[in-house]
Design a protein around this motif. Structure first.
Motif, PDB file in Angstrom:
ATOM      1  N   LYS A  64      44.774  74.722 -56.992  1.00  0.00           N
ATOM      2  CA  LYS A  64      45.751  75.467 -57.560  1.00  0.00           C
ATOM      3  C   LYS A  64      46.501  74.623 -58.724  1.00  0.00           C
ATOM      4  CE  LYS A  64      46.069  78.952 -53.988  1.00  0.00           C
ATOM      5  NZ  LYS A  64      46.853  79.429 -52.566  1.00  0.00           N
ATOM      6  N   CYS A  65      47.298  75.612 -59.400  1.00  0.00           N
ATOM      7  CA  CYS A  65      48.025  74.945 -60.556  1.00  0.00           C
ATOM      8  C   CYS A  65      49.288  74.432 -59.830  1.00  0.00           C
ATOM      9  CB  CYS A  65      48.307  75.794 -61.681  1.00  0.00           C
ATOM     10  SG  CYS A  65      49.458  75.263 -62.964  1.00  0.00           S
ATOM     11  N   THR A  66      49.701  73.217 -60.003  1.00  0.00           N
ATOM     12  CA  THR A  66      50.951  72.512 -59.464  1.00  0.00           C
ATOM     13  C   THR A  66      52.212  73.459 -59.883  1.00  0.00           C
ATOM     14  OG1 THR A  66      49.627  70.585 -59.580  1.00  0.00           O
ATOM     15  CG2 THR A  66      52.136  70.200 -59.222  1.00  0.00           C
ATOM     16  N   VAL A  67      51.920  74.111 -61.059  1.00  0.00           N
ATOM     17  CA  VAL A  67      53.388  74.552 -61.621  1.00  0.00           C
ATOM     18  C   VAL A  67      53.331  76.121 -61.005  1.00  0.00           C
ATOM     19  CG1 VAL A  67      54.656  75.407 -63.658  1.00  0.00           C
ATOM     20  CG2 VAL A  67      53.438  73.264 -63.662  1.00  0.00           C
ATOM     21  N   CYS A  68      52.034  76.908 -61.372  1.00  0.00           N
ATOM     22  CA  CYS A  68      52.466  78.497 -61.148  1.00  0.00           C
ATOM     23  C   CYS A  68      51.686  78.840 -60.006  1.00  0.00           C
ATOM     24  CB  CYS A  68      51.839  79.152 -62.245  1.00  0.00           C
ATOM     25  SG  CYS A  68      50.131  78.898 -62.691  1.00  0.00           S
ATOM     26  N   ARG A  69      50.941  78.111 -59.277  1.00  0.00           N
ATOM     27  CA  ARG A  69      49.855  78.283 -58.081  1.00  0.00           C
ATOM     28  C   ARG A  69      48.984  78.954 -58.269  1.00  0.00           C
ATOM     29  NH1 ARG A  69      50.658  74.270 -55.619  1.00  0.00           N
ATOM     30  NH2 ARG A  69      49.759  75.176 -53.662  1.00  0.00           N
ATOM     31  N   PHE A  84      46.299  71.745 -63.112  1.00  0.00           N
ATOM     32  CA  PHE A  84      46.861  72.677 -63.930  1.00  0.00           C
ATOM     33  C   PHE A  84      46.040  73.925 -64.207  1.00  0.00           C
ATOM     34  CE2 PHE A  84      49.358  68.910 -65.486  1.00  0.00           C
ATOM     35  CZ  PHE A  84      50.589  69.223 -65.040  1.00  0.00           C
ATOM     36  N   CYS A  85      46.477  75.036 -64.574  1.00  0.00           N
ATOM     37  CA  CYS A  85      45.865  76.309 -65.266  1.00  0.00           C
ATOM     38  C   CYS A  85      45.629  75.770 -66.601  1.00  0.00           C
ATOM     39  CB  CYS A  85      46.557  77.642 -64.545  1.00  0.00           C
ATOM     40  SG  CYS A  85      47.938  77.781 -65.618  1.00  0.00           S
ATOM     41  N   VAL A  86      45.233  76.765 -67.284  1.00  0.00           N
ATOM     42  CA  VAL A  86      44.747  76.674 -68.681  1.00  0.00           C
ATOM     43  C   VAL A  86      46.323  76.447 -69.355  1.00  0.00           C
ATOM     44  CG1 VAL A  86      44.171  77.702 -70.919  1.00  0.00           C
ATOM     45  CG2 VAL A  86      42.610  77.850 -68.811  1.00  0.00           C
ATOM     46  N   ASP A  87      47.011  77.558 -69.242  1.00  0.00           N
ATOM     47  CA  ASP A  87      48.617  77.655 -69.947  1.00  0.00           C
ATOM     48  C   ASP A  87      49.183  76.185 -69.770  1.00  0.00           C
ATOM     49  OD1 ASP A  87      47.681  79.852 -71.000  1.00  0.00           O
ATOM     50  OD2 ASP A  87      49.023  81.157 -69.913  1.00  0.00           O
ATOM     51  N   HIS A  88      49.266  75.906 -68.536  1.00  0.00           N
ATOM     52  CA  HIS A  88      49.915  74.862 -68.175  1.00  0.00           C
ATOM     53  C   HIS A  88      49.593  73.531 -68.346  1.00  0.00           C
ATOM     54  CE1 HIS A  88      52.334  78.025 -65.647  1.00  0.00           C
ATOM     55  NE2 HIS A  88      53.061  77.208 -66.257  1.00  0.00           N
ATOM     56  N   PHE A  89      47.997  73.492 -68.604  1.00  0.00           N
ATOM     57  CA  PHE A  89      47.515  72.049 -69.149  1.00  0.00           C
ATOM     58  C   PHE A  89      47.879  72.103 -70.572  1.00  0.00           C
ATOM     59  CE2 PHE A  89      44.051  69.987 -71.106  1.00  0.00           C
ATOM     60  CZ  PHE A  89      44.210  68.710 -70.530  1.00  0.00           C
TER      61      PHE A  89
HETATM   62 ZN    ZN Z   1      49.784  77.000 -64.060  1.00  0.00          ZN
END
Ligand code: ZN
Ligand code: Q46
Ligand code: ZN
Length: 321
Positions: free
Chosen positions: A2-7, A21-26
């Protein structure tokens, strides 16, 4: 994962940051790392005119994209080195990227302008291909930045590149090179300011950035890179990183923080002894600069210029030209 920022679902794990990270947060992470590097090392200001040296590979196209995303005014510079199909394909990638972003790409064609390509020129001049290539690129990058009135020249060196160069210079204790291994080299007479805003991002992260941003880069390595010592250093550092995530960044940034200042940049900076090359006007320690000597030995010729200063004879491509 899971993305550390948004899960949300993560697409990449960054062990040295203990994050996924997910795409956006990466993509945001990459922009933040570049912004932080530019600010921390005071690389350039928002109003500066920036020239980025592009090879068609992932790092140079990624930094060009990242700088435009961050709102900077950035043109690209591509030098066609005449390395067979590799150069043909890399030039295509650079041109395609420039037109897809509506950006300006300055092109310098080495064989067409100076009469030699890297493989045959290096052989004729009895230099290793990468040595002839490095000298050629440094000269043409400097000339294009100075002649084009750019405030700064950006290169796409990433954390892996810088850690490998540092490793090589350290095991040989090349103190004069260690003194100049900084992410910013200030401008000197005849030399532009040079900066490396990708030093916080790794090779793997840049490949991921290109894939996720749909940047079509040349995946093949330059055919002349085989046997290059830096590739071996990168392998050693990759082993170390796998055992100890963050080792590369620690090695490089702790060097900058704690050791770089002990090497005397004055020793490495011989600009006081430089004069103008009598053929091209570039800074030189002798009457004729190393580039003009290479051109001569490689069987090419300096293009005649009517300008009193040196000329890189660039041509322009791209939507805004
Ligand atoms: Zn994210
Ligand atoms: S392009 Fe030139 Fe590299 Fe090819 S000949 Fe060597 S230096 S490997 S970055
Ligand atoms: Zn010269």
């Amino acid at each position: 994962m899971k993305c550390t920022v948004c899960r949300g679902p993560a697409v990449i794990d960054l062990r040295r940051h203990n994050s996924n990270f997910c795409v956006d947060h990466f993509l945001r992470f990459c922009r933040d790392q570049v912004r932080r590097t530019i600010d921390e090392f005071e690389m350039f200001a928002p109003t500066d005119r920036v020239l980025v040296a592009v090879s068609g590979g992932k790092d140079s196209l990624a930094i060009w994209d990242l700088l435009m995303e961050l709102g900077y005014s950035v043109d690209g510079l591509y030098v066609g080195l005449g390395i067979g199909e590799y150069s043909d394909a890399s030039g295509e990638h650079a041109r395609r990227f420039a037109s897809s972003r509506g950006a300006t790409l300055i092109e310098v064609d080495l064989p067409g302008t100076y009469g030699y390509d890297i493989p045959t020129g290096a052989r004729a001049a009895r230099r290793a291909p990468c040595s002839a290539c490095g000298l050629t690129k440094r000269h043409l990058f400097d000339a294009a930045a100075i002649d084009g009135g750019y405030d700064v020249l950006v290169t796409g060196h990433n954390l892996d590149d810088e850690a490998a160069v540092l490793f090589g210079n350290t095991i040989k204790w090349h103190t004069e090179y260690l003194a100049r291994q900084a992410p910013v080299l200030p401008a000197r007479a005849g030399f532009p300011r040079k900066v490396k805003p990708l030093v916080r991002l790794s090779e793997r992260e840049m490949a991921a950035y290109c894939v996720l941003s749909r940047i079509d880069y040349i995946v093949d390595e330059c055919p002349m890179a085989a046997g290059n010592r830096h590739l071996g250093y990168k392998e050693v550092l990759n082993d170390l990183e796998a055992r100890s995530p963050g080792a590369k960044a620690d090695f490089y940034f702790n060097f900058l923080r704690s050791a770089a200042g002990h090497f005397n940049a004055e020793d490495a900076d011989s600009s006081g002894a430089l004069r103008e090359c009598e053929r091209c006007g570039a800074p030189s320690s002798g009457e004729v600069c190393a580039f003009c000597r290479l051109v001569e030995r490689a069987g090419g010729s300096q293009p005649v210029t009517l300008s009193p200063t040196r000329s890189s004879s660039p041509s322009r491509n791209g939507a805004s030209s």
